[in-house]
Design a protein around this motif. Structure first.
Motif, PDB file in Angstrom:
ATOM      1  N   GLN A   1      44.228  28.317  42.602  1.00  0.00           N
ATOM      2  CA  GLN A   1      45.115  29.367  42.086  1.00  0.00           C
ATOM      3  C   GLN A   1      45.008  29.385  40.565  1.00  0.00           C
ATOM      4  O   GLN A   1      44.309  28.562  39.985  1.00  0.00           O
ATOM      5  CB  GLN A   1      46.575  29.209  42.524  1.00  0.00           C
TER       6      GLN A   1
ATOM      7  N   HIS B   1      43.963  31.995  38.558  1.00  0.00           N
ATOM      8  CA  HIS B   1      42.851  32.742  37.967  1.00  0.00           C
ATOM      9  C   HIS B   1      43.303  33.895  37.066  1.00  0.00           C
ATOM     10  O   HIS B   1      44.327  34.527  37.306  1.00  0.00           O
ATOM     11  CB  HIS B   1      41.971  33.340  39.069  1.00  0.00           C
ATOM     12  N   SER B   2      42.463  34.176  36.063  1.00  0.00           N
ATOM     13  CA  SER B   2      42.621  35.407  35.293  1.00  0.00           C
ATOM     14  C   SER B   2      41.336  36.223  35.356  1.00  0.00           C
ATOM     15  O   SER B   2      41.320  37.369  34.945  1.00  0.00           O
ATOM     16  CB  SER B   2      42.951  35.083  33.828  1.00  0.00           C
TER      17      SER B   2
ATOM     18  N   ALA C   1      38.466  38.675  36.216  1.00  0.00           N
ATOM     19  CA  ALA C   1      38.532  39.944  36.933  1.00  0.00           C
ATOM     20  C   ALA C   1      37.575  40.015  38.129  1.00  0.00           C
ATOM     21  O   ALA C   1      37.789  40.799  39.048  1.00  0.00           O
ATOM     22  CB  ALA C   1      38.239  41.089  35.965  1.00  0.00           C
TER      23      ALA C   1
ATOM     24  N   ARG D   1      38.932  37.493  43.301  1.00  0.00           N
ATOM     25  CA  ARG D   1      40.143  37.920  44.025  1.00  0.00           C
ATOM     26  C   ARG D   1      40.321  37.018  45.227  1.00  0.00           C
ATOM     27  O   ARG D   1      39.778  37.295  46.297  1.00  0.00           O
ATOM     28  CB  ARG D   1      39.980  39.360  44.516  1.00  0.00           C
TER      29      ARG D   1
ATOM     30  N   SER E   1      48.186  37.151  31.811  1.00  0.00           N
ATOM     31  CA  SER E   1      46.745  37.376  32.018  1.00  0.00           C
ATOM     32  C   SER E   1      46.301  36.920  33.405  1.00  0.00           C
ATOM     33  O   SER E   1      45.210  37.217  33.844  1.00  0.00           O
ATOM     34  CB  SER E   1      45.956  36.643  30.938  1.00  0.00           C
ATOM     35  N   ARG E   2      47.157  36.176  34.098  1.00  0.00           N
ATOM     36  CA  ARG E   2      46.749  35.697  35.426  1.00  0.00           C
ATOM     37  C   ARG E   2      46.963  36.792  36.472  1.00  0.00           C
ATOM     38  O   ARG E   2      47.583  37.810  36.203  1.00  0.00           O
ATOM     39  CB  ARG E   2      47.550  34.456  35.815  1.00  0.00           C
ATOM     40  N   HIS E   3      46.493  36.539  37.699  1.00  0.00           N
ATOM     41  CA  HIS E   3      46.584  37.576  38.734  1.00  0.00           C
ATOM     42  C   HIS E   3      47.966  37.682  39.359  1.00  0.00           C
ATOM     43  O   HIS E   3      48.284  38.686  39.970  1.00  0.00           O
ATOM     44  CB  HIS E   3      45.538  37.321  39.821  1.00  0.00           C
ATOM     45  N   HIS E   4      48.755  36.605  39.236  1.00  0.00           N
ATOM     46  CA  HIS E   4      50.075  36.611  39.881  1.00  0.00           C
ATOM     47  C   HIS E   4      51.124  35.945  38.994  1.00  0.00           C
ATOM     48  O   HIS E   4      50.788  35.187  38.091  1.00  0.00           O
ATOM     49  CB  HIS E   4      50.041  35.814  41.196  1.00  0.00           C
TER      50      HIS E   4
ATOM     51  N   ASP F   1      53.468  39.400  42.912  1.00  0.00           N
ATOM     52  CA  ASP F   1      52.930  40.289  41.878  1.00  0.00           C
ATOM     53  C   ASP F   1      53.882  40.508  40.709  1.00  0.00           C
ATOM     54  O   ASP F   1      53.460  40.615  39.569  1.00  0.00           O
ATOM     55  CB  ASP F   1      52.588  41.658  42.487  1.00  0.00           C
TER      56      ASP F   1
END
Ligand code: HQG
Length: 182
Positions: free
Chosen positions: A80, A82-83, A85, A88, A121-124, A172
């Motif tokens: 977990q 991640h930033s 792109a 996913r 900047s992270r995904h979540h 999110d």
């Protein structure tokens, strides 16, 4: 390997496996996996001496279980945080407990109480089940403050939650109406 070296390698792995693989010319797939032999070669070019034994030892000893090896032992990924792109991860969707915690620094409070929690900047947005972990996370950015998130009520209202392999909860966005100062 002493504790300091272990920490440095763990930070280096977090950097390339979560954020900037391209900084060392490494390719991650969409699920975040890197080929271990290619990682060792790419790291060597940057002066980081890795080996399979070192990597396996870091994976094993990471107290937060930040990394995982593939079943065949040929690939590694961060589980977990991640930033990047290109990545996913398909995290497992799960019903959260009634309350989850988010650790932050007091200087972000005013903005959080306006916008809710956003991923940066992270995904979540990252949440944890226990207060101690959340407080330690907040401490990285300044004077820590722990926020209580009404996660089950959010879920009942249609918000999705995921749990990463290492137990970290992800969502999110957390609107202000579900946040309380602990
Ligand atoms: C803050 C660690 C202003 C948020 C931990 C945080 C975690 C806002 C920062 C993982 C905001 C983002 C992630 C808003 C959120 N206005 N600031 N509306 N909403 N923020 O590092 O959660 O040790 O991207 O409170 O265990 O601190 O690296 O996220 O302070 O799981 O394995 O914006 O990192 O894992 O910071 O930490 P981050 P995080 P590792």
């Amino acid at each position: 390997m002493n504790e300091k070296q272990r920490n440095e390698i763990s930070k280096f792995l977090s950097y390339v496996l979560r954020h900037e693989p391209q900084a060392i010319g490494l390719q991650l797939d969409v699920e975040g996996w890197a080929q271990i032999d290619l990682l060792i070669l790419a790291a060597a070019k940057q002066g980081h001496e890795l080996s399979r034994a070192i990597i396996e030892s870091i994976v094993e000893s990471s107290e937060k279980k930040r990394f995982a090896l593939s079943a065949d032992g040929q690939r590694i990924r961060a589980v977990q945080g991640h930033s990047n792109a290109e990545v996913r991860l398909q995290h497992v969707e799960k019903v959260p407990p009634e309350i989850l915690y988010h650790g932050t620094a007091t200087r972000f409070l005013q903005s959080i109480l306006k916008q809710g929690l956003i991923p940066g900047s992270r995904h979540h947005v990252h949440l944890s089940q226990d207060i101690q972990t959340a407080t330690a996370v907040g401490q990285r950015y300044g004077k820590p403050v722990t926020l209580k998130v009404e996660s089950l009520r959010m879920h009942q209202q249609g918000y999705t939650f995921f749990q990463a392999e290492n137990g970290v909860w992800l969502t999110d966005h957390v609107p202000v109406s579900f946040i309380q100062q602990d």
